[in-house]
Scaffold this motif. Structure first.
Motif, mmCIF file in Angstrom:
data_model
loop_
_atom_site.group_PDB
_atom_site.id
_atom_site.type_symbol
_atom_site.label_atom_id
_atom_site.label_comp_id
_atom_site.label_asym_id
_atom_site.label_seq_id
_atom_site.Cartn_x
_atom_site.Cartn_y
_atom_site.Cartn_z
ATOM 1 N N PRO B 14 0.842 -1.211 0.000
ATOM 2 C CA PRO B 14 0.000 0.000 0.000
ATOM 3 C C PRO B 14 0.870 1.252 0.000
ATOM 4 O O PRO B 14 2.028 1.236 0.458
ATOM 5 N N GLU B 15 0.323 2.304 -0.513
ATOM 6 C CA GLU B 15 1.021 3.588 -0.519
ATOM 7 C C GLU B 15 1.443 3.961 0.895
ATOM 8 O O GLU B 15 0.674 3.809 1.854
ATOM 9 N N GLY B 16 2.688 4.420 1.020
ATOM 10 C CA GLY B 16 3.206 4.821 2.315
ATOM 11 C C GLY B 16 3.943 3.716 3.053
ATOM 12 O O GLY B 16 4.661 3.993 4.018
ATOM 13 N N ALA B 17 3.813 2.489 2.589
ATOM 14 C CA ALA B 17 4.474 1.365 3.258
ATOM 15 C C ALA B 17 5.928 1.232 2.774
ATOM 16 O O ALA B 17 6.364 1.933 1.863
ATOM 17 N N ILE B 18 6.647 0.322 3.428
ATOM 18 C CA ILE B 18 8.019 0.016 3.002
ATOM 19 C C ILE B 18 7.979 -1.181 2.064
ATOM 20 O O ILE B 18 7.408 -2.223 2.382
ATOM 21 N N ALA B 19 8.593 -1.011 0.908
ATOM 22 C CA ALA B 19 8.713 -2.123 -0.039
ATOM 23 C C ALA B 19 10.109 -2.716 0.105
ATOM 24 O O ALA B 19 11.097 -1.982 0.151
ATOM 25 N N SER B 20 10.182 -4.024 0.196
ATOM 26 C CA SER B 20 11.462 -4.707 0.366
ATOM 27 C C SER B 20 11.693 -5.661 -0.801
ATOM 28 O O SER B 20 10.921 -6.581 -1.027
ATOM 29 N N LEU B 21 12.752 -5.397 -1.532
ATOM 30 C CA LEU B 21 13.081 -6.184 -2.718
ATOM 31 C C LEU B 21 14.389 -6.917 -2.467
ATOM 32 O O LEU B 21 15.345 -6.325 -1.964
ATOM 33 N N VAL B 72 21.638 -9.122 -1.545
ATOM 34 C CA VAL B 72 21.544 -7.664 -1.619
ATOM 35 C C VAL B 72 20.062 -7.323 -1.688
ATOM 36 O O VAL B 72 19.280 -8.041 -2.319
ATOM 37 N N SER B 73 19.680 -6.253 -1.016
ATOM 38 C CA SER B 73 18.275 -5.888 -0.988
ATOM 39 C C SER B 73 18.116 -4.394 -1.211
ATOM 40 O O SER B 73 19.062 -3.619 -1.092
ATOM 41 N N LEU B 74 16.895 -4.027 -1.534
ATOM 42 C CA LEU B 74 16.547 -2.629 -1.728
ATOM 43 C C LEU B 74 15.270 -2.353 -0.943
ATOM 44 O O LEU B 74 14.277 -3.058 -1.123
ATOM 45 N N LEU B 75 15.345 -1.352 -0.063
ATOM 46 C CA LEU B 75 14.163 -0.936 0.678
ATOM 47 C C LEU B 75 13.699 0.406 0.132
ATOM 48 O O LEU B 75 14.514 1.307 -0.087
ATOM 49 N N ILE B 76 12.412 0.514 -0.084
ATOM 50 C CA ILE B 76 11.832 1.780 -0.515
ATOM 51 C C ILE B 76 10.857 2.222 0.566
ATOM 52 O O ILE B 76 9.841 1.568 0.806
ATOM 53 N N ARG B 77 11.206 3.301 1.213
ATOM 54 C CA ARG B 77 10.339 3.822 2.289
ATOM 55 C C ARG B 77 9.287 4.726 1.693
ATOM 56 O O ARG B 77 9.460 5.324 0.622
ATOM 57 N N ASP B 78 8.153 4.835 2.425
ATOM 58 C CA ASP B 78 7.080 5.727 1.988
ATOM 59 C C ASP B 78 6.779 5.498 0.499
ATOM 60 O O ASP B 78 6.820 6.423 -0.323
ATOM 61 N N SER B 79 6.498 4.267 0.161
ATOM 62 C CA SER B 79 6.269 3.902 -1.241
ATOM 63 C C SER B 79 5.151 4.740 -1.855
ATOM 64 O O SER B 79 4.128 5.008 -1.221
ATOM 65 N N GLN B 80 5.387 5.124 -3.107
ATOM 66 C CA GLN B 80 4.425 5.925 -3.858
ATOM 67 C C GLN B 80 3.960 5.137 -5.088
ATOM 68 O O GLN B 80 4.702 4.299 -5.611
ATOM 69 N N PRO B 81 2.758 5.438 -5.581
ATOM 70 C CA PRO B 81 2.315 4.760 -6.808
ATOM 71 C C PRO B 81 3.315 4.909 -7.951
ATOM 72 O O PRO B 81 3.448 4.013 -8.789
ATOM 73 N N SER B 82 4.044 6.025 -7.969
ATOM 74 C CA SER B 82 5.053 6.245 -9.024
ATOM 75 C C SER B 82 6.250 5.305 -8.892
ATOM 76 O O SER B 82 7.079 5.225 -9.809
#
Lengths: 115, 111
Positions: B14-21, B72-82
């Motif tokens: 969801p928007e605003g969540a942390i995405a973990s790749l 190796v990982s990538l975290l995206i904080r405050d995920s946006q639809p973009s």
């Protein structure tokens, strides 16, 4: 910085003709450039690696006589698809590596359609 | 075994969540690691590079490297639809001019 241009962005050609795609590093020198192709919803497939002033190294299964690569200067590499056929239709993307850095930067890609 | 493995997803957050790749690689001698973002119909765009163990932060993005675990990982904080795109992990082994790309993880950020 680290801008790579590609031209043309889109090309439609008839079967049997040849198409040349140019890849330029605009603000850095690239001793190495890479050529990829990508089918819809598929991952990148490396076709060849080219080093300035030397012959390109092709990946297994890529026909070097069909996909001619020339890397004549530190800022320009070209890919020529010779005698194109409909199965060559794809998204072709080049990338360039700054000789001072580890990263590679991608051009915007060329969408080739062979009719 | 592929040189670089990624879960193809899609990963929905969801928007605003942390995405973990996440990404694993097979060559223990690998030196350089990269994350690229690719929007549909576009070419990949470099968003992060990391070379040593630990975390590297750049804005909303944090790359994490663990060479012992070859991870190796990538975290995206405050995920946006973009941020909805496919994220490619790339690894540069000892051969300076060789890159291995994973097949990518598709991220969907829902408003």
């Amino acid at each position: 910085g680290a801008v790579v241009s590609q031209h043309p962005s889109r090309v439609i050609c008839k079967s049997g003709t040849s198409v040349k795609i140019e890849c330029r590093s605009l603000d850095f020198q690239a001793t190495t450039m890479f050529w990829y192709r990508q089918f819809p919803k598929k991952s990148l497939m490396l076709m060849a690696t080219s080093n300035e002033g030397s012959k390109a190294t092709y990946e297994q299964g890529v026909e070097k006589d069909k996909f001619l690569i020339n890397h004549a200067s530190l800022t320009l590499s070209t890919l020529t698809v010779t005698s194109a056929h409909p199965e060559d239709s794809s998204f072709y993307i080049c990338s360039a590596r700054d000789l001072r850095r580890y990263e590679q930067y991608f051009g915007p890609g060329t969408r080739l359609t062979v009719t | 075994q592929k040189e670089v493995e990624q879960n193809s997803g899609p990963l929905s957050v969801p928007e605003g969540a942390i995405a973990s790749l996440n990404c694993t690689y097979s060559d223990r001698g690998s030196q350089s690691f990269f994350w690229y973002r690719q929007y549909s119909g576009k070419s990949p765009e470099l968003i992060m590079s990391i070379y040593s163990n630990g975390d590297k932060e750049d804005g909303r993005f944090t790359a994490q490297l663990n060479k012992a675990s070859q991870y190796v990982s990538l975290l995206i904080r405050d995920s946006q639809p973009s941020d909805s795109a496919t994220y490619l992990c790339a690894v540069n082994p000892y051969n300076f001019n060789k890159f291995y790309f994973g097949s990518g993880t598709k991220l969907n950020v829902k408003p």
